[in-house]
Design an enzyme around this catalytic site. Sequence first.
Site: not given
Length: 804
Positions: A492, A602
Amino acid sequence: MAPTKTSPVAALLQLFIISAAAAGAAGDAAPPPAAIGLSNCSTTCGNVTVPYPFGFGPRRCYWPGFNLTCDATHRPPRLLLGDGSLRVVNISLGRNNNTVRVVRARSGVSADTNDRNVGVSIPTISSFSFAGGSYTLATSNELVVTGCNKLATLVGDVGVANNNLSNIVISGCASICSDSDSDSDSAEGLLAAKDPTGKYCSGVSGCCQAPVSFHQSSPTGIELRSLNDDPNYTGQGMPTNVFVAEKGWFDQGGDMLLKSAYDGWPESPKLLDEAPIVLQWAVTQRIPMPDKKHLRGKVCPRDTARMLCKSNNSECAYSDFPIGYTCNCADGYQGNPYIFDGCRDVDECRLPQEEIGCFGHCTNTIGSFSCRCAQGTIGNYTLSGGCVPIRSITVTIMNSPRISIGIGVGSAAGLIILVLIAIFMAQRVKHRRETKLKQKFFKQNRGQLLQQLVSQNADIAERMIISVDEIAKATNNFDQSRELGGGGHGTVYKGILSNLRVVAIKKSKITVQNEIDEFINEVAILSQINHRNVVKLFGCCLETEVPLLVYEFISNGTLYHHLHVEGPRSLSWGTRLRIATETSKALAYLHSSVSIPVIHRDIKSTNILLDDTLTSKISDFGASRYIPLDKTGLTTRVQGTIGYLDPMYFYTGRLTDKSDVYSFGVILVELLTRKKPFSYMTSEGEGLVSHFVHLLAESNLPQILDPQVVEEGGQEVQEVAVLAASCIKLKAEDRPTMRQVEHTLEGLYASKKYKEHNVVTGEFEEGCSITMNCRSTQEMQVTVESSRRYSFEQEVLMSARYPR
């Protein structure tokens, strides 16, 4: 007839010609093949090739820990591993493929006295602990269970981030039969057709398959129990098999094994003995163990590399678990790196042109190759048909000096023009190639599908599709200083778009179709969700090989980072309760307020982001799934994180909204205890969830609670603990819905705010003015520190406004 006399000169000339011819023939002969073992050591046993460091016979023929046995009593001879219970069928030394493929040399199936006709075929710890722990179970294996209403769990030791963990679940699945299946008279009723992935078993109809979850593991045992309440239930005559095999083996002959097990149990062990198992290996003996420096960097010490990797042009590689080393030939070489002169140069020019990217004249070099357009052609040799012929120009040299000078000047000018044209054409071809590559990646990354998703509103389409040039400019061409973090699947970056909006850009590392499908799934879900506690998706880029997602920038890290920071104190109890309430609101919205319900699949603390005000934002929807309104769930491939994963979903593959409820319950336990669900283990072998439930039942909850929660919390702590226990119940139908969880937490948080408001009102008279917003000393310090920091946008604007 008398022989012709030959003069001495002619005889000498004839001898010279013969010697030259012999030398030429020797030069054209192919070099001898590279050796794979040490001198005077056997390198074959039956039809199996045995490369060093493996070997048999004298001790000098193998590295300690890799001694094998060649059993010549069979025809052909058998190559045996360890105690002789495993037979080697293949040994690989390739890069990232240090494996040994084995089958059982003698029957590994044994009867279990606790369950009638049970065949357990699992490599025990003895199969891996010989040779100093040089072998582990590779992830290219799977656990297979046949039988009716049986739950099998494979446990063992694993290596995670250089920390060895014991008694961790490596794999497990449940094999369930309906009454009609178990009462059938043959195996036909228990065999379902293969699913689209090529698997025979989906957990129903008498068998199930489950992958080995960890990269390297060492099995220590198998837990097998019946899911039927009747202790005497035996599956109506359906025998039970539990075994580990290489992925794909059971799918090719699973019907034969099931029919044999059902119709004639004595034949089933013979088929199980042929089940191949793939072992990962690394050198662990007679080499110094890595110190903290090398262990942290995962590199080989120089002395270890010299001792182990004997060949020139070889390199040493580090292994996580077991902690050891392997050798590889460098790029451009192949062979055996463990022996002298084992790595030989690869003649790339003998490989297909498409593989090496050379469509011109190829010349092999040591460790590499060179490529150019053949004589008489010019162009781009990296493209098929890129080298084009040059017309031959016949120049007649005149005796006149003026004509010679004119021809020379014209030839020079023509050559310069030709070079300029070649440069222009090369740039044009390069530009065209880049354009086609962008178009290819756009199509590959489902750009047309994304356009369909936003076709109803042209403004949305223009906003969401961002060019690669814009993203490269925003991240300074993905500069390392812009990295915010990442994991095994991607990185990221922080960036600023042309409109001065600060964003987080997610770049995946893996270019496989499964990752692209998850990328499209995340775009499809987030583009239709608008909730203050769900991270916003601003756009995406489809012009690169790896798709890119552009999110809103969340500056304060993850809930996991704030909870598990070093030190006795973390987030306050009030903040934790608010974060739990906000997260439950977002999940309830996904489950019941959107047009088509969404299951996140998740939920974990690392996927809950916190902004500057510690407001929670749920992220990472790559694994999420839509649930049609007319259905309560769907059967899908198990995906999630160990510790947060719903056990019923793990065993059956049935995904429902209660799977998210279980994961959220684990987060509540994590907020209460500040313990990590994936690594917490008591001395009795209990995980965090089971230990929490037992302590709550025994009214001994403070033993596991975070001391800060005990100090700051009140009656709502006990109520949150009871709510968490209801969310993590084993049966999904016993758990509440997320809407019920949301209402409960909202009431608790509102009650706590009311109590805190009363406390503040009481303190008003002692020092707070009516117009003053009273805050704690800690909050004032945070405000002061925050005022001293500029945001990323402000730094850019100030640097542009005030030149240095």
